[in-house]
Design a protein around this motif. Structure first.
Motif, PDB file in Angstrom:
ATOM      1  N   ALA B 129       0.589  -0.971  -0.108  1.00 29.37           N
ATOM      2  CA  ALA B 129      -0.365   0.392   0.043  1.00 29.37           C
ATOM      3  C   ALA B 129       1.120   1.109   0.083  1.00 29.37           C
ATOM      4  N   MET B 130       2.054   1.084   0.918  1.00 25.48           N
ATOM      5  CA  MET B 130       3.276   2.519   0.439  1.00 25.48           C
ATOM      6  C   MET B 130       3.578   2.453  -0.297  1.00 25.48           C
ATOM      7  N   ILE B 131       4.178   1.767  -1.207  1.00 21.63           N
ATOM      8  CA  ILE B 131       4.165   1.428  -2.253  1.00 21.63           C
ATOM      9  C   ILE B 131       3.637   1.894  -3.618  1.00 21.63           C
ATOM     10  N   SER B 133       1.442   4.016  -3.476  1.00 22.91           N
ATOM     11  CA  SER B 133       0.899   5.385  -3.274  1.00 22.91           C
ATOM     12  C   SER B 133       1.844   6.179  -4.368  1.00 22.91           C
ATOM     13  N   LEU B 134       2.564   5.533  -4.352  1.00 22.26           N
ATOM     14  CA  LEU B 134       3.659   6.510  -5.458  1.00 22.26           C
ATOM     15  C   LEU B 134       2.956   6.659  -6.868  1.00 22.26           C
ATOM     16  N   PHE B 137      -1.053   8.724  -6.422  1.00 26.07           N
ATOM     17  CA  PHE B 137      -0.743   9.717  -6.431  1.00 26.07           C
ATOM     18  C   PHE B 137      -0.361  11.076  -7.002  1.00 26.07           C
ATOM     19  N   GLU B 179      -3.640  -0.011  -3.174  1.00 26.00           N
ATOM     20  CA  GLU B 179      -4.355   0.418  -2.165  1.00 26.00           C
ATOM     21  C   GLU B 179      -5.114  -0.061  -1.700  1.00 26.00           C
TER      22      GLU B 179
END
Lengths: 229, 226
Positions: B129-131, B133-134, B137, B179
């Protein structure tokens, strides 16, 4: 065609190099994630990919893009906090199950934590007061961070000198109410633009209270684990 | 495609400054469905899982305590409200924010199961999920850079599709998929039906399903191929 005339050509030409830079940074981060095997290092490397996201959004450089940057940063922070909590919880559970005895509870900080710094004993009250005053003068997000840092320093220094700390249970309540003030101010911007000064001050003062009490909350949480031998 | 052929007749717009919400029967239907599911999940209680034990006739009941039950119900309601918001919003930026909120809340719901293997899966989901966000966004930012607006109502009026708009829309799809943790990124989610405290787990499947449908509609608005 979309760029207004008053923007210099060199500023507008930075967009494509910034996108390439972000892709290269993200690629380096992903290579690191693929190579590295330890969980905590993977978590730190994932933050590099998040930074590449901020580079892409910042490359646009308009006010709408600025409105995207702050939530992007907050989302990154929230996710890294959540994942590190999961990691800590998993490791604690793993140690407990390895010990076999469920009565032995593992602590979050396995090592004793002491902070013997000169700033803790010389004039922490004055520094905290200056930080609080400067934070109230700044208002908004920055002011809240500065004032919260003052509260944090005050609590840490009192704890390190062994003095009692007044525990205020309603701090999180203040934070929540201040946040509502911020949201009301923000909605007022859209509904009644003629009251922009009122809504600006509501948002700024709400935010300074919210951020300051949030960071102060970290200080009150820290007192549980701090200076435990 | 234009708004009418994707979502039915345009019922009206709600202008809030430069954020223009638009209402179509498709959005209203999805919004109401998600709200009904959220209410049902808010009213329900956790199920107690019964495991047959080996070599004896005893049953092993895995139930959820009151504290954990409350936290999970809260997270499930937040997830449902975020999904409902993603259904009704007319702004690409708000849509990405709702998607990341769904991602974080899903992470919380999954990690509320205090078992080492589930926490391991939640950790990997969090990394993905963190990767992701690239691209999420980044895709929204590239669409903003190539169209000059984030309002879907305005983007639908643009006649042609620039190559960067297509690129941004594809990035957006990758970001949404990561996500919400759909198949290529987080296959463990399909196994999550039968953990203790089931009804709250269901909201993560419902939210990813609904958000993917809405994301496809948004991508068809941005890319005008058909």
């Amino acid at each position: 065609m979309l760029v207004p005339d008053f923007v210099p050509a060199i500023t507008a030409s930075f967009f494509i190099p910034a996108i390439y830079a972000a892709i290269i940074v993200a690629f380096i981060g992903l290579m690191g994630i693929a190579i590295e095997r330890r969980d905590i290092h993977i978590l730190i490397l994932t933050d590099i990919v998040g930074l590449a996201m901020l580079i892409i959004v910042a490359a646009v450089g308009t006010d709408l893009a600025e409105a995207l940057i702050l939530p992007g940063l907050v989302v990154e922070l929230a996710e890294i906090l959540a994942i590190s909590e999961i990691l800590i919880s998993r490791e604690m559970r793993r140690i407990e199950s390895k010990n076999g005895d469920n009565n032995v509870k593992t602590s979050v900080f396995p090592l004793p934590l002491t902070l013997d710094m000169e700033v803790m004993t010389t004039a922490p009250n004055f520094i905290a007061l200056v930080m609080l005053g400067f934070g109230a003068f700044l208002t908004g997000f920055t002011g809240g961070a500065v004032a919260g840092g003052g509260i944090l320093l005050y609590i840490l220094s009192r704890k390190s000198r062994g003095l009692p700390i007044a525990i205020i249970d309603g701090v999180s309540g203040i934070s929540g109410i201040a946040w509502c003030l911020w949201i009301i101010g923000f909605v007022l911007f859209f509904l009644a633009p003629e009251f922009w000064l009122l809504s600006l001050f509501m948002a700024a003062c709400g935010l300074v209270l919210k951020v300051a009490s949030k960071i102060g909350l970290i200080g009150t949480l820290m007192r549980e684990e701090y200076k435990r031998e | 495609m234009d708004l009418a052929s994707l979502g039915g007749n345009l019922l009206g717009t709600i202008p809030l400054g430069d954020i223009v919400l638009y209402l179509t029967p498709f959005h209203l239907f999805m919004f109401v469905v998600v709200l009904i599911f959220t209410v049902l999940i808010a009213m329900s209680r956790t199920e107690t899982q019964v495991e047959a034990s080996f070599k004896t006739l005893n049953d092993n009941k895995v139930s959820v305590g009151l504290e954990e039950f409350k936290i999970r119900r809260f997270l499930a309601i937040v997830c449902g409200l975020a999904t409902a918001g993603a259904m009704i919003t007319g702004d690409l930026f708000n849509f990405t924010l709702f998607a990341t909120l769904i991602g974080i809340v899903n992470l919380g719901i999954v990690s509320a199961v205090k078992q080492i293997d589930v926490l391991d899966a939640a950790y990997n989901y969090g990394l993905i999920a963190m990767i992701c966000s690239l691209p999420l966004f980044g895709g929204a930012a590239i669409i903003l850079a190539s169209t000059g607006t984030l309002s879907l109502f305005e983007i639908a009026k643009i006649a042609t599709t620039a190559p960067m708009m297509t690129f941004g829309a594809l990035l957006l799809l990758i970001g949404i998929a990561g996500e919400t943790g759909t198949a290529p990124f987080f296959a463990t989610k399909a196994e999550m039906f039968r953990t203790p405290g089931s009804p709250f787990i269901l909201i993560i499947h419902l939210s990813s399903l609904m958000v993917i449908i809405r994301a496809i509609e948004i991508i068809l608005i941005i890319i005008k191929v058909i």
